[in-house]
Motif scaffolding. Structure first.
Motif, PDB file in Angstrom:
ATOM      1  N   ASP A   1      30.600 -57.519  27.820  1.00 36.23           N
ATOM      2  CA  ASP A   1      32.023 -57.746  27.593  1.00 36.23           C
ATOM      3  C   ASP A   1      32.444 -58.941  28.443  1.00 36.23           C
ATOM      4  OD1 ASP A   1      34.770 -57.770  27.731  1.00 36.23           O
ATOM      5  OD2 ASP A   1      34.965 -55.589  27.765  1.00 36.23           O
ATOM      6  N   ALA A   2      32.830 -60.026  27.773  1.00 35.64           N
ATOM      7  CA  ALA A   2      33.130 -61.279  28.484  1.00 35.64           C
ATOM      8  C   ALA A   2      34.249 -61.115  29.515  1.00 35.64           C
ATOM      9  CB  ALA A   2      33.497 -62.359  27.468  1.00 35.64           C
ATOM     10  N   PHE A   3      35.092 -60.086  29.344  1.00 40.61           N
ATOM     11  CA  PHE A   3      36.182 -59.887  30.308  1.00 40.61           C
ATOM     12  C   PHE A   3      35.676 -59.242  31.597  1.00 40.61           C
ATOM     13  CE2 PHE A   3      38.474 -60.059  26.281  1.00 40.61           C
ATOM     14  CZ  PHE A   3      39.462 -60.978  26.600  1.00 40.61           C
TER      15      PHE A   3
ATOM     16  N   LEU B   1      33.466 -72.046  24.247  1.00 43.66           N
ATOM     17  CA  LEU B   1      34.321 -71.046  23.584  1.00 43.66           C
ATOM     18  C   LEU B   1      34.756 -71.681  22.272  1.00 43.66           C
ATOM     19  CD1 LEU B   1      36.580 -69.924  26.567  1.00 43.66           C
ATOM     20  CD2 LEU B   1      35.055 -68.418  25.285  1.00 43.66           C
ATOM     21  N   LYS B   2      34.089 -71.305  21.202  1.00 43.85           N
ATOM     22  CA  LYS B   2      34.408 -71.931  19.916  1.00 43.85           C
ATOM     23  C   LYS B   2      35.174 -70.949  19.040  1.00 43.85           C
ATOM     24  CE  LYS B   2      31.930 -73.586  15.858  1.00 43.85           C
ATOM     25  NZ  LYS B   2      31.467 -72.317  15.302  1.00 43.85           N
ATOM     26  N   LEU B   3      36.392 -71.298  18.715  1.00 44.23           N
ATOM     27  CA  LEU B   3      37.256 -70.492  17.842  1.00 44.23           C
ATOM     28  C   LEU B   3      37.365 -69.052  18.334  1.00 44.23           C
ATOM     29  CD1 LEU B   3      36.035 -72.110  14.517  1.00 44.23           C
ATOM     30  CD2 LEU B   3      38.260 -72.425  15.599  1.00 44.23           C
TER      31      LEU B   3
ATOM     32  N   LEU C   1      26.405 -64.965  24.447  1.00 40.25           N
ATOM     33  CA  LEU C   1      26.971 -63.718  24.959  1.00 40.25           C
ATOM     34  C   LEU C   1      27.913 -63.157  23.899  1.00 40.25           C
ATOM     35  CD1 LEU C   1      27.646 -61.755  27.448  1.00 40.25           C
ATOM     36  CD2 LEU C   1      29.695 -63.154  27.676  1.00 40.25           C
ATOM     37  N   ASP C   2      27.706 -61.896  23.558  1.00 38.85           N
ATOM     38  CA  ASP C   2      28.656 -61.227  22.657  1.00 38.85           C
ATOM     39  C   ASP C   2      28.563 -59.728  22.911  1.00 38.85           C
ATOM     40  OD1 ASP C   2      30.220 -60.389  20.183  1.00 38.85           O
ATOM     41  OD2 ASP C   2      30.100 -62.533  19.814  1.00 38.85           O
ATOM     42  N   LEU C   3      29.404 -58.989  22.218  1.00 41.98           N
ATOM     43  CA  LEU C   3      29.422 -57.532  22.405  1.00 41.98           C
ATOM     44  C   LEU C   3      28.113 -56.925  21.904  1.00 41.98           C
ATOM     45  CD1 LEU C   3      33.077 -56.872  21.197  1.00 41.98           C
ATOM     46  CD2 LEU C   3      32.243 -56.764  23.556  1.00 41.98           C
TER      47      LEU C   3
HETATM   48  C1  LIG Z   1      36.117 -65.385  16.300  1.00 40.55           C
HETATM   49  S1  LIG Z   1      34.594 -64.759  16.719  1.00 40.55           S
HETATM   50  C2  LIG Z   1      33.813 -66.050  17.542  1.00 40.55           C
HETATM   51  C3  LIG Z   1      33.291 -67.084  16.731  1.00 40.55           C
HETATM   52  C4  LIG Z   1      32.091 -67.802  17.281  1.00 40.55           C
HETATM   53  N1  LIG Z   1      32.321 -68.365  18.576  1.00 40.55           N
HETATM   54  C5  LIG Z   1      31.763 -68.861  16.276  1.00 40.55           C
HETATM   55  O1  LIG Z   1      32.219 -69.998  16.437  1.00 40.55           O
HETATM   56  O2  LIG Z   1      31.094 -68.542  15.284  1.00 40.55           O
HETATM   57  C6  LIG Z   1      34.905 -63.754  18.070  1.00 40.55           C
HETATM   58  C7  LIG Z   1      33.664 -63.180  18.687  1.00 40.55           C
HETATM   59  O3  LIG Z   1      34.026 -62.658  19.953  1.00 40.55           O
HETATM   60  C8  LIG Z   1      33.303 -61.478  20.169  1.00 40.55           C
HETATM   61  N2  LIG Z   1      34.013 -60.713  21.204  1.00 40.55           N
HETATM   62  C9  LIG Z   1      35.196 -60.098  21.084  1.00 40.55           C
HETATM   63  N3  LIG Z   1      35.546 -59.522  22.233  1.00 40.55           N
HETATM   64  C10 LIG Z   1      34.535 -59.791  23.105  1.00 40.55           C
HETATM   65  C11 LIG Z   1      34.287 -59.468  24.454  1.00 40.55           C
HETATM   66  N4  LIG Z   1      35.168 -58.747  25.133  1.00 40.55           N
HETATM   67  N5  LIG Z   1      33.154 -59.888  25.031  1.00 40.55           N
HETATM   68  C12 LIG Z   1      32.248 -60.627  24.335  1.00 40.55           C
HETATM   69  N6  LIG Z   1      32.432 -60.976  23.035  1.00 40.55           N
HETATM   70  C13 LIG Z   1      33.552 -60.556  22.441  1.00 40.55           C
HETATM   71  C14 LIG Z   1      33.295 -60.814  18.827  1.00 40.55           C
HETATM   72  O4  LIG Z   1      32.278 -59.853  18.738  1.00 40.55           O
HETATM   73  C15 LIG Z   1      33.092 -62.017  17.909  1.00 40.55           C
HETATM   74  O5  LIG Z   1      31.736 -62.247  17.680  1.00 40.55           O
END
Ligand SMILES: C[S@@+](CC[C@H](N)C(=O)[O-])C[C@H]1O[C@@H](n2cnc3c(N)ncnc32)[C@H](O)[C@@H]1O
Length: 368
Positions: free
Chosen positions: A254-256, A268-270, A233-235
């Protein structure tokens, strides 16, 4: 302002000499950062790699096509970088050779190899003008009475947030660099995770990588554990550019706000270290709805930095630098175990365990 006293305890001679050396080091550390940036911009790690892993200064300068009269200056740059363990040096003097260290090996570009993720763009992003300008504005930011949620100095100064759709509007080149840097940073150590946490994915049949970007981690999980059905799941702006080869499923949202795709495990990694405590609790509460109970084999996997002074001064300092990086550029922070415990409990989870500490990071399993 407090009344100024007219007396002060002057350090003794030894303390004064040490204090001055510490003053030089701490005031001038930015020159190490910029020296590292210079090395990356010139391509020194990649060039040493191309020359067989070790090179003299004249050989390096010739390979980089640098003017001969820069030789004494280049030697001084290499000496500082060797002291910072970016390179190692052997046989001082004219024949001195500089070798790659583990640090400069992860800065070598253009090599396609399993588990090699060049951190070049991490250096270029973190030492970029936008980041440095935000750090430069720190004291002004502290004095400003900003309404909550408090924007970071980066946001306050540049009027844009890192890693969202406002970054490319601020500067497309910065956006490309920080995204590439973030991807490389977050992908580093996936193999270590599999080797060190063999039981983490054992028995897991389905997994949602929440905020999993283009799915590099999810794809690595499927490669190592082909029985796991992975969803990322991502944007939409990320998912729209993800590979459509069926290795993992992608969901844009949007995860929120959206329903996190239900799975036996959500990861939830990093992600959380980029977010404020309030936003962490919101996203954790969303993830909670997507997993079954512990009895049914459900779990949330959190992989993130775990701040711990006991890791020793170098690792602890690195964690604090990463915390400052978050403070200056995002609304997030790095957390100690109490902070993680509080987040998990506030979001309504009942228990957690630390599966493994991996350098500055830790792997948590969190249960309903
Ligand atoms: C720091 S990165 C995540 C790293 C990833 N988990 C990894 O280990 O490679 C943050 C990610 O969160 C996504 N993101 C930010 N806000 C978000 C939201 N509201 N809903 C879903 N994804 C979101 C961004 O697009 C980005 O890909």
């Amino acid at each position: 302002m407090a009344a100024q006293t007219q007396t002060i305890q002057v350090p003794n001679d030894a303390e004064l000499m040490q204090a001055q050396a510490d003053l030089w080091r701490h005031s001038l550390y930015y020159l190490t950062s910029m020296g590292l940036r210079c090395a990356v911009e010139l391509g020194i790690p990649t060039t040493i790699h191309g020359l067989g892993g070790a090179a003299t200064v004249p050989d390096l300068m010739a390979a980089l096509s640098l003017p001969e009269n820069k030789l004494p200056f280049f030697r001084r740059l290499m000496r500082v970088l060797a002291t910072a363990r970016v390179f190692a040096s052997a046989d001082g003097g004219e024949t001195e050779r500089f070798r790659l260290t583990p640090l400069s090996r992860i800065l070598v570009d253009g090599v396609v190899a399993d588990e090699h993720h060049s951190q070049r763009c991490f250096v270029l992003g973190t030492t970029s003008r936008h980041y440095v300008d935000a750090a430069f504005a720190l004291s002004e930011w502290f004095k400003k009475d900003l309404a909550s949620p408090v924007p970071s100095p980066f946001e306050d100064l540049h009027g844009a947030r890192l890693f969202d759709e406002s970054t490319p509007l601020l500067d497309p080149e910065l956006d490309a660099t920080v995204n590439e840097g973030l991807a490389a940073h977050d992908n580093l150590g996936i193999g270590t995770l599999f080797r060190e946490c063999r039981d983490l994915f054992k028995g897991v049949r389905s997994l949602t990588d929440c905020c999993g970007r283009h799915g590099a981690t999810a794809r690595a999980i499927v490669k190592a554990y082909p029985h796991i059905k992975c969803t990322v799941l991502d944007l939409p702006r990320l998912v729209d550019h993800a590979p459509r080869d069926g290795v993992v499923n992608y969901v844009a949202g949007d995860a929120f706000q959206c329903t996190i795709p239900p799975a036996q495990a959500v990861m939830l990694k990093l992600v959380l270290h980029h977010l404020s405590d309030d936003d962490c609790v919101k996203i954790l509460a969303q993830c909670k709805k997507a997993i079954p109970s512990r009895k049914e084999g459900g779990k949330l996997i959190v992989i993130d930095i775990l701040v711990e002074p006991s890791l020793g001064p170098v690792m602890f300092e690195a964690q604090l630098m990463m915390d400052m990086l978050m403070m200056v550029n995002t609304r997030g922070r790095q957390r100690n175990e109490n902070d993680w415990h509080d987040l998990f409990m506030t979001a309504g989870f009942s228990d957690y365990k630390i599966v493994k500490k991996l350098g500055a990071r830790a792997v948590f399993e969190v249960y309903l």
